[in-house]
Structures are given as C-alpha cells and as structure tokens.
Motif scaffolding. Structure first.
Motif, mmCIF file in Angstrom:
data_model
loop_
_atom_site.group_PDB
_atom_site.id
_atom_site.type_symbol
_atom_site.label_atom_id
_atom_site.label_comp_id
_atom_site.label_asym_id
_atom_site.label_seq_id
_atom_site.Cartn_x
_atom_site.Cartn_y
_atom_site.Cartn_z
ATOM 1 N N TRP A 1 9.579 25.022 47.654
ATOM 2 C CA TRP A 1 10.243 25.868 47.571
ATOM 3 C C TRP A 1 11.514 24.912 47.537
ATOM 4 O O TRP A 1 11.643 23.377 48.046
ATOM 5 N N GLU A 2 12.479 25.291 46.715
ATOM 6 C CA GLU A 2 14.105 24.643 46.310
ATOM 7 C C GLU A 2 14.824 25.321 46.980
ATOM 8 O O GLU A 2 15.069 26.556 46.758
ATOM 9 N N PRO A 3 16.565 24.563 47.708
ATOM 10 C CA PRO A 3 17.088 25.197 48.033
ATOM 11 C C PRO A 3 18.147 25.571 47.026
ATOM 12 O O PRO A 3 18.447 24.580 46.091
ATOM 13 N N PRO A 4 18.983 26.534 47.009
ATOM 14 C CA PRO A 4 19.711 26.773 46.109
ATOM 15 C C PRO A 4 20.947 25.420 45.970
ATOM 16 O O PRO A 4 22.132 25.125 44.881
ATOM 17 N N LEU B 1 11.734 17.251 51.682
ATOM 18 C CA LEU B 1 12.277 17.553 53.431
ATOM 19 C C LEU B 1 14.233 17.339 53.502
ATOM 20 O O LEU B 1 15.007 17.385 53.274
ATOM 21 N N ALA B 2 14.001 15.657 53.813
ATOM 22 C CA ALA B 2 14.771 15.022 54.447
ATOM 23 C C ALA B 2 16.311 14.969 52.856
ATOM 24 O O ALA B 2 17.258 15.332 53.160
ATOM 25 N N GLY B 3 15.703 14.708 51.588
ATOM 26 C CA GLY B 3 16.301 15.299 50.206
ATOM 27 C C GLY B 3 17.101 16.352 50.365
ATOM 28 O O GLY B 3 18.256 16.226 49.336
ATOM 29 N N MET B 4 16.097 17.378 50.912
ATOM 30 C CA MET B 4 17.089 18.446 50.341
ATOM 31 C C MET B 4 18.330 18.926 51.621
ATOM 32 O O MET B 4 19.544 19.511 52.115
ATOM 33 N N LEU B 5 19.160 17.483 52.545
ATOM 34 C CA LEU B 5 19.912 18.111 53.574
ATOM 35 C C LEU B 5 21.615 17.817 53.124
ATOM 36 O O LEU B 5 21.292 16.431 52.514
ATOM 37 N N ALA B 6 22.293 17.843 53.293
ATOM 38 C CA ALA B 6 23.504 17.668 52.899
ATOM 39 C C ALA B 6 24.349 16.730 54.388
ATOM 40 O O ALA B 6 23.222 16.222 54.682
ATOM 41 N N TRP C 1 20.970 17.731 59.578
ATOM 42 C CA TRP C 1 19.816 17.914 60.579
ATOM 43 C C TRP C 1 17.941 18.745 60.493
ATOM 44 O O TRP C 1 18.064 19.430 59.547
ATOM 45 N N LEU C 2 17.211 17.675 60.348
ATOM 46 C CA LEU C 2 16.091 18.367 59.827
ATOM 47 C C LEU C 2 15.106 17.605 60.973
ATOM 48 O O LEU C 2 15.348 17.111 61.683
ATOM 49 N N ALA C 3 14.678 19.443 61.233
ATOM 50 C CA ALA C 3 13.890 19.917 62.773
ATOM 51 C C ALA C 3 12.961 20.532 63.114
ATOM 52 O O ALA C 3 12.589 21.199 61.903
ATOM 53 N N LEU C 4 11.657 19.631 63.311
ATOM 54 C CA LEU C 4 10.077 19.620 63.555
ATOM 55 C C LEU C 4 9.222 20.183 64.563
ATOM 56 O O LEU C 4 9.801 19.252 65.883
#
Length: 254
Positions: A87-90, A115-120, A124-127
């Motif tokens: 999945w890729e965010p728009p 996933l980290a590359g999707m961040l603005a 924040w990345l939380a798992l």
C-alpha cells in the motif's frame, strides 16, 4: 488462504484496545492532516484516531475483506482494502500507526524503511506487536500442529512472530527517527468456557484452524482446548491470560 472474523476478534474488544490506547498516548502529534491505521482490522480503533484528531483525514487500511467491510461502517474514516507490504499513501502521512498487525508480515523489519519513508516532516510512526509467542497459548498450538494427522495439512500455514523492544528501537533510530520503545505485560482476566481458546481462535490460531480439513479440525480443537484449560486454569475468579506487548514510536525530524 485464511479469513478473519470481526465478530470473533471483537469478542475481547476492551482487552485488545488497551495496547492501542497506550500506543496512541505516546504519539505527540497536535494537528496532523493525514492519519493512517495500517492493519486496522474492523476499524473500531481507527475511530479513536478520529476522536483525537477530528480535523484529520483518517484512513484505515487492512488486507482482510471481512475486516474492511466492517470498517466501512465506522463513521468518519476511509476504509481501504490493501496489503501493508504494497500500500502507498496518496500523500505524506503525519501519523502512521500499525497496531497488532506487523507480526503477520514475515521479515517485517524490512518493511520499516518503507513505512518511515511515508512520513511527512515531523511525522510519527507508532507500532505495537504481541511478544507472547513463547507462551502456552502459542507453544501448545505449535506442538499439536506438528503431530501425526495434522502436520501434513499445516506446512506453511501463517504464524505470527515479532522481536524484542530494543530491536525495534534500533531499527527506528537507524532510519533517522527519534525513537522510544517499551513493553508491557497485561494480565487479562477472561471469563466463560474456554476463554483462552476463544481469544486465540480470533487471532494467532485462526490460520491453523482454518487450514485443517473439517474431519480433523474438531479433534484438533478438542485437544487444544483441553491443553489450554490445563495451562490457564480458572481458580474461581476467571482465567488469567498474561499477554506481553512490544511498543515502539519514532518521529521524523521537521
């Protein structure tokens, strides 16, 4: 291929929600525009994201058609049927939460850079992943699945796995995120007949149970239930299910 049951999963909705709430509490975003719940299941927890950030666009992503069908009924969120691995965010994401999902992705540490590359900037990345795979709820299933008539039907069946908190901490730091990681062991008090079996049959044991042919599933369930009753006795106040959870949160620089 196995399928998921929102009804079975939500049988222990309160207990399953507690780690999500604790994870969310460590995310310091104040006014994010785009928030994603990756591996959102039935979307009930994505609704909490909407409550916290009512002005954000909240997207719930899951690979299960059954779960996404349920998530589509949750007000205020957008439900997307997609695989977390592709999945890729728009657009860049301000908050990306993945709760009790990555354990189903083999080699999921390799997914973290994407996933980290999707961040603005400032995102924040939380798992959160279970860390209880050496507990009887899992070891008894594995031991039984390796026996006699069952083993030939369970080769290659999906099984969850995860790492210790320090592994996730180092992985997020190596990606340039300011990171924090910790773990908590919950002591869930469950009630009803065979409650631990009911719990695992909605999550970790479900692919195993569904992979068995009908003529063997009944005997497997019977043996598994009996073993779980011994491992998790009810001493008059309900069954205590210790459940270790592993958490990590990382923030990208502005």
């Amino acid at each position: 291929m196995h399928s998921w049951s929102p009804e079975q999963y939500l049988q222990f909705e309160d207990e399953r929600a507690r780690p999500f709430v604790e994870l969310l509490a460590r995310v310091g975003a104040t006014s994010p525009q785009r928030v994603v719940d990756l591996g959102a299941g039935p979307g009930t927890l994505a609704a909490l994201l909407r409550e916290r950030w009512p002005d954000a666009e909240v997207t719930a992503v899951d690979s299960s058609p059954e779960m996404i069908a349920r998530a589509q009924d949750v007000p205020g969120i957008r439900a997307v049927l997609a695989d977390a691995r592709t999945w890729e965010p728009p657009a860049p994401v301000d908050v990306l939460i993945t709760n009790a999902a990555l354990q189903w992705v083999p080699g999921h540490l390799e997914l973290l850079p994407r996933l980290a590359g999707m961040l603005a900037p400032g995102g924040w990345l939380a798992l959160q992943v279970p860390g209880n795979f050496e507990e009887p709820s899992h070891t008894l299933r594995r031991d039984l699945a390796a026996q006699g008539p069952y083993a030939s039907h369970l080769d290659g069946v999906a099984v969850p796995s995860s790492h210790d908190a320090e592994v996730y901490l180092r992985a997020l730091q190596d990606l340039g995120l300011v990171a924090d990681a910790w773990e908590t062991t919950y002591l869930h008090v469950l009630h009803g007949p065979d409650p631990v079996f009911e719990w695992v049959s909605g999550t970790g044991a479900r692919p195993t149970l569904q992979a068995l042919p009908a003529e063997l599933r009944g005997s497997f369930e019977q043996e598994y239930r009996a073993a779980l009753r011994v491992a998790y006795p009810d001493q008059g106040h309900g069954v205590v299910l210790p459940f270790r959870r592993v958490f990590a949160v990382g923030r990208r620089a502005d």
